[in-house]
Write an enzyme that holds these catalytic residues in place. Structure first.
Site, PDB file in Angstrom:
ATOM      1  N   GLY A 137     -69.219   0.356  11.574  1.00  0.00           N
ATOM      2  CA  GLY A 137     -69.430  -0.721  12.522  1.00  0.00           C
ATOM      3  C   GLY A 137     -69.195  -2.110  11.997  1.00  0.00           C
ATOM      4  CB  SER A 138     -67.907  -4.848  12.723  1.00  0.00           C
ATOM      5  OG  SER A 138     -67.051  -3.958  12.053  1.00  0.00           O
TER       6      SER A 138
END
Length: 822
Positions: free
Chosen positions: A268-269
């Site tokens: 993710g981010s």
């Protein structure tokens, strides 16, 4: 559970000279060099080994095809200037090879299907994201792609294939890599990971790189199932088959992990875009932080690409990408976060012979049986050829994955149709985003290219608009089609994981993927059926679904295969949002300084919520661990390197039970404040706290040890540099860091994953851009390079790189300049 009707889931001169020496050590022999200290062009000093030489006659006959100028500023960041996209790709490939030779070469040999040839068949290839298979399994899969000429066909396709500029960039990039390796030779590569390797002698071709790009496209789809594809074999007559599942009987976390969405190791981010109504500048600002591996294929490098007067973009590129993937130009900045949408659907086919013949509405068909031959290296170093079998339907590869109810039994067989396997438009997408004039133009260009493989886009522009969009490649399976076509097992998959399993009998007719009027190509959703939002205050995403980029305006009414609506947010999403909410609630707008300050604030949202009403202390006191509970009580609530007591909280969070943590459940009408109220009477939570404390005691770790003594850099060759941040989704660190696929070697938490290329971009008056970046693991993957840890030390100290964007800034920050041709 997911459901379609409800919730789904001023640097000193001495420093400048040092940086210059470090840069020159990487410049290839014979390249023309002009340095930041002035003077005429000179030949760079020779590196580890002499470069291969050619005769004067050969040099006279050689007329270089490509030309580019590479200027490296502090930290080794390359600024590449060229006259056209082919030359620009050449400079990009050359610069990438200087600092990332080993991973780049590994990516290319993987795209050739030659891992077993060099590393043996039983070795494991782990891209540290989703693909984890043996070299032989990877090679068999890739070899079959090549035997089917998949990429070659896409290159010939005017709709699904790349455009002229993307092709030119890829041709130039591989030429740049080849030119660099021809200069230094395998023995001149200083990185011990591949120094002197025989595979460095093989020239890269554009097709090799295109296969590398193609495999990256499959990261969230076919790449998840490589083992299950290659190992799929017809069932024995007495195979009992897969038991009929029920939604209640499924281990949802295990299912999601097998589908490439592991909740314990999320990919993710974070990205936050602030619009002009909420900024001190009246213009847009962006804070982007992709959470990616610190080693291997999905490691970023920074670059600045310029064709004077035509193209000017900077940011970060995954190794092997000639274009900027996350970055900015003079008018718009963008970042990406991994989307919740699926890129594939499984089709279930009823078998009529218990083995390889399946029913379709026109009549029975036989699975396509394909045999591939792979060259493997044996223990004595000799080579031999081995065979592997794969099976296909017209929709895609057969999988045998009984653990997730996609098993090949005498009654049915499953195959995967993969939307990203049907396109090669990713390079075009990123290339053209770099030309955008504002966020609307950015999204329009993204939609026209149709190759955003598996990520959301969050962006801000000079006009003061902020954009969130999930306009990625998604199979065109609206809810009505899913309802009509799901098989009984396919419906269970949908209820448990949001993935509809469709009836293969009608895969070419009534259950085929649809096409919208505005679809870039058949089988995928068009822009009108994909979620997006443009606002003047703020938007964000931290890998939860598209539903809540801003709590004031939820996005609803989209297909379940894209993601869930009215569903619980992670603590990381809540933290990323809370930073902005708290700033604005204080009566202040976001400034460039305040926005980038969120990155290093290292607040821990789960800790904040659990501490309400003194609940965390109450829970800890029930363990009787007086000394540990005192340390937890005195914890400053952050995950800074100086924070004491935080290790207890990290260990506690890692042991939370699946249910019974909160007294107040999730409420879609209050999504950023629920669930809440720690259930202090739950004995499972008390036990989790007791076990957390015991774990630290067993390892002889002081309860009040500074976090930076425990959490340190863990990428290849890194010294023990203290790092702030911590667990993302569960603990609520926006500065998410994790230790994965590494050996501790006496370290408590060596970091190999998480915050990577972080950029804080603010548009200012007079056409100016305020660009701050940090590449957490450094520009060079070679542990011997001074550019391997310099930015890691800055990250540890909460410092930023002042990215040189204008010509004046580049000249001021220049440490080397050289022209390359080939």
């Amino acid at each position: 559970m997911f459901s379609r009707s409800g919730p789904r889931p001023a640097r000193r001169p001495a420093q400048r000279v040092g940086a210059l020496v470090a840069t020159l050590a990487l410049v290839p022999v014979g390249a023309a060099v002009s340095t930041a200290t002035g003077g005429s062009a000179t030949a760079a000093p020779q590196v580890a080994a002499a470069a291969p030489t050619t005769s004067a006659g050969a040099d006279a006959r050689h007329r270089p095809t490509y030309h580019a100028r590479i200027e490296r500023t502090t930290h080794g960041i390359p600024h590449i200037t060229a006259d056209n996209f082919g030359d620009l790709g050449f400079g990009s490939g050359y610069a990438a090879a200087e600092t990332s030779t080993c991973t780049l070469a590994d990516t290319l040999l993987t795209g050739r299907g030659q891992r077993s040839r060099w590393f043996g068949p039983t070795g494991t290839y782990n891209d540290q994201v989703t693909l984890d298979a043996s070299n032989l399994q990877v090679d068999a899969f890739v070899t079959d792609l090549r035997n089917r000429h998949v990429v070659e066909k896409l290159l010939a396709d005017k709709v699904r294939g790349p455009g002229k500029q993307a092709r030119a960039m890829v041709r130039g990039y591989t030429a740049g890599l080849n030119r660099y390796l021809a200069k230094v030779g395998p023995q001149g590569v200083t990185d011990p990971a591949c120094h002197g390797a025989g595979y460095l002698k093989k020239r890269a071709t554009p097709l090799d790189l295109w296969y590398g790009v193609y495999l990256a496209n499959l990261l969230a789809s076919s790449g998840v199932f490589v083992k299950e594809i290659v190992d799929a074999d017809p069932p024995a007559p007495d195979d009992p088959g897969t038991p009929n599942p029920t939604a209640a009987s499924i281990d949802r976390d295990a299912l999601l992990k097998a589908l490439g969405k592991d909740p314990e190791s999320p990919f993710g981010s974070n990205a936050t875009a602030i619009g002009g109504d909420a900024t001190t500048t009246g213009k847009g600002m962006l804070l982007g932080n992709p959470h990616f591996p610190w080693n291997g294929r999905y490691r970023f490098t920074q670059q600045h690409l310029t064709i004077p007067g035509h193209y000017n973009v900077a940011g970060a590129s995954l190794i092997g990408s000639p274009v900027v993937n996350i970055g900015w130009n003079n008018n718009v900045a963008w970042s990406h976060t991994v989307s919740t949408a699926y890129r594939f659907t499984p089709y279930e086919y009823k078998l009529v012979d218990g083995a390889t013949t399946y029913a379709t509405d026109p009549g029975p068909k036989t699975l396509e049986h394909r045999t591939v031959k792979v060259t493997v290296k044996q223990k004595d170093g000799s080579l031999k050829r081995v065979s592997e079998d794969l099976y296909r339907t017209p929709q895609g590869y057969v999988v045998d994955a009984p653990a997730i109810f996609l098993g090949w039994s005498p009654s049915s067989v499953w195959a995967i149709r993969d939307a990203n396997a049907e396109q090669l438009r990713t390079v075009d997408t990123f290339l053209n985003m770099g030309k955008a004039k504002n966020v609307r133009d950015l999204l329009r260009r993204q939609d026209a290219a149709g190759g955003m493989p598996w990520v959301n886009t969050t962006a801000a522009d000079r006009n003061g608009d902020a954009l969130y969009a999930d306009h990625s490649v998604v199979p065109n399976v609206p809810d009505a089609l899913a309802e009509q076509c799901m098989t009984p097992t396919g419906r269970i998959l949908d209820q448990a994981a949001g993935l509809p399993g469709l009836d293969g009998t009608f895969a070419d007719s009534s259950c085929a993927w649809g096409t919208d009027e505005d679809s870039q190509r058949p089988g995928v959703f068009g822009a009108k059926n994909l979620p997006s939002e443009i606002r003047r205050d703020w938007v964000m995403n931290a890998n939860d679904s598209y539903w809540l980029p801003n709590p004031a305006q939820p996005i609803e009414g989209y297909a379940g295969i894209i993601g869930c609506e009215q569903c619980e947010r992670t603590m990381r999403t809540r933290m990323v949002s809370q930073y902005v909410i708290d700033r604005l609630a204080s009566g202040k707008k976001e400034s460039p300084r305040s926005l980038r300050g969120h990155e290093h604030a290292n607040r821990v949202r789960a800790g904040e919520v659990m501490r309400q009403n003194g609940d965390l202390d109450t829970l800890c006191d029930q363990t009787g661990e007086t000394k540990a509970c005192a340390a937890l009580h005195d914890w400053d609530g952050h995950s800074n390197t100086t924070s004491r007591g935080y290790a207890i909280f990290e260990e506690f969070i890692a042991r939370l039970p699946a249910q019974g943590v909160w007294l107040t459940p999730f409420d879609p009408s209050d999504p950023l404040n629920t669930p809440r109220d720690l259930n202090t009477s739950n004995p499972q939570l008390v036990q989790a706290m007791s076990d957390a404390i015991g774990a630290l005691r067993d390892r002889k770790i002081a309860f009040d040890a500074p976090w930076g003594k425990l959490q340190v850099a863990g990428d290849r060759g890194a010294p023990r540099i203290p790092l702030g941040g911590g667990t993302g989704d569960a603990a609520g660190n926006a500065n998410a860091l994790a230790s994965r696929y590494t050996k501790a070697h006496g370290r408590y938490r060596p970091i190999t994953y998480g915050s990577s290329h972080i950029q804080a971009i603010a548009f200012l008056s007079g056409g100016r851009v305020n660009a701050r970046t940090i590449l957490t693991y450094g520009q060079s993957e070679d542990p011997r390079s001074p550019w391997s840890t310099d930015q890691t030390r800055m990250f540890s100290q909460k410092k930023w790189v002042h990215f040189a964007w204008t010509r004046a800034q580049i000249r001021k920050d220049l440490v080397s300049s050289y022209r390359v041709s080939g």
